[in-house]
Scaffold this active site. Structure first.
Site: not given
Ligand SMILES: Cc1cc2nc3c(=O)[nH]c(=O)nc-3n(C[C@H](O)[C@H](O)[C@H](O)COP(=O)(O)OP(=O)(O)OC[C@H]3O[C@@H](n4cnc5c(N)ncnc54)[C@H](O)[C@@H]3O)c2cc1C
Length: 375
Positions: A120-121, A118, A329, A268, A116, A353, A123-124
């Site tokens: 809300p404010g 991350s 398809g 092809q 744990a 990550e 992340g990266s």
């Protein structure tokens, strides 16, 4: 620099894992409820000795495990990887008593782990995390929120990264091992595109003591990064496993589906597309193995190589799964089809990550720091 081919033992192990995933684990995965922890599946991973292997693995074995399981059953792969991610900080930085309490349970597939970091404010920019650890009698009280946490809120324990304030940013973070039954800890499941369980955690004055600290106070960001560094190439391996599953299905489909009087593979445009999918996947696979082997050998340039592997493999898997859908398809878009499943699975690894853009930043930073081209 390692030149790659797996030895016969590794190749046989990968085949064995793939067969196990396809024949034994996939039926268990299909009985699980999407978005919830599948405890019989986790227990089976324990019973087969795969969690034991995971916790003793270096980066290359971890990659082989993740790639081979993902090729046969992504749910089994993810359940395994999350045990490793959640228990990684305990394995790397836990005390004897923390390890004795939790690791045998994780190995057996009886305890479910979660990582744990991350919020809300944050992340990266994980070092901006705000979850507060305030000094209290006997230790600290944790207050704040975590979100996008895999296995939450159903895990049995969480490695929680909180701000104890020894310094700004990454320097003021401490890692704690928080059992799920601590008072003040609650959670909510989040309904996501990817099928595995993810939730948010709310911590309202959760009591922790020095016995719950993983590593040292103020050194928790290092604990998080050590775990993520071990795992980064293996996210690429998960992606390679999904790409291989998509290619397996595409070879089978295009060899047998007839259109305009002949199998699709005789066009092809189709066979060249399959060749391109396989070539990019093979390149991704080699990049992943090389990065993982460099990590295990303690070679220089590991952050750049791990970032390249994660970036290239996750982007490639997205391309391959999309192309596989095209070549199948309409049937590929029917709910329950393998490719419909992979299409939902393949998206998130480009974000978690370290998003693709963050990997590019890591690569560029190292290139300019050393002023040399990749070896
Ligand atoms: C399926 C899934 C499972 C997850 N499991 C966990 C878990 O178990 N534990 C945990 O702690 N977290 C987990 N996460 C959270 C994950 O780590 C974060 O989503 C990730 O760190 C990105 O943070 P964010 O989503 O807040 O995006 P932000 O940080 O807001 O970024 C959004 C986008 O901005 C761009 N961006 C960000 N930074 C840069 C940069 N430096 N340069 C250029 N562009 C940039 C990228 O395109 C990025 O995707 C999970 C997420 C998902 C989707």
């Amino acid at each position: 620099m390692t030149a790659f081919s797996l030895d016969p033992g590794q190749t046989a192990w990968c085949e064995e894992l793939y067969t196990l995933a396809r024949d034994e684990l996939r039926p268990l995965a299909e009985k699980g409820e999407p978005g919830h922890v599948n405890r019989p599946l986790v227990a089976a991973l324990g019973g087969l000795g795969l969690l034991d292997r995971l916790l003793g693995s270096g980066a290359l074995d971890l990659c082989l495990l993740r790639e081979s399981l993902a090729r046969g059953c992504t749910e089994a792969e993810t359940a395994l990887a999350l045990q490793g991610l959640g228990a990684g900080p305990v394995r790397q930085a836990g005390t004897e008593s923390q390890r004795a309490r939790w690791l045998p349970e994780v190995r057996a597939g009886r305890a479910v782990a979660a990582f744990a970091l991350s919020e809300p404010g944050a992340g990266s920019d994980a070092a901006a995390l705000a979850l507060a650890a305030r000094p209290a009698a006997g230790g600290w009280r944790l207050s704040g929120e975590k979100c996008w946490i895999s296995n939450a809120p159903e895990a049995d324990f969480y490695t929680v990264f909180a701000r104890t304030g020894e310094g700004a940013g990454a320097r003021g973070v401490t890692a704690f091992l928080v059992p799920a039954d601590r008072p003040g800890l609650t959670g909510t499941a989040l309904d996501m595109l990817s099928p595995h369980p993810i939730g948010a955690l709310d911590l309202d004055g959760v009591p922790v003591t020095s016995e719950d600290v993983l590593g040292e106070p103020g050194r928790g960001f290092r604990v998080a990064m050590d775990t993520l560094n071990l795992f980064r190439p293996s996210v690429g391996a998960f992606a390679v496993g999904m790409a291989r599953a998509a290619i397996d299905a595409t070879l089978e489909h295009t060899a047998h589906r007839t259109a305009f009087g002949a199998p699709l593979k005789d066009l092809q445009a189709v066979s060249h597309q399959v060749a391109e999918m396989a070539t990019r996947t093979e390149a991704a696979r080699l990049l992943v193995y090389a990065a993982a082997a460099a990590h295990d050998a303690g070679e220089p340039g590991v952050p750049r190589r791990a970032a390249m592997a994660k970036l290239y493999a996750t982007e490639t898997a997205q391309y391959v799964v999309d192309a596989a859908v095209q070549l199948h398809g309409a049937r590929a878009l029917r709910r329950g089809h393998l490719l419909e499943h992979l299409y939902r699975e393949v998206r998130a690894p480009r974000i978690y990550e370290g998003a693709t853009e963050v990997q590019r930043t890591i690569i560029a930073k190292e290139l300019y720091a050393t002023q040399e081209t990749p070896a």
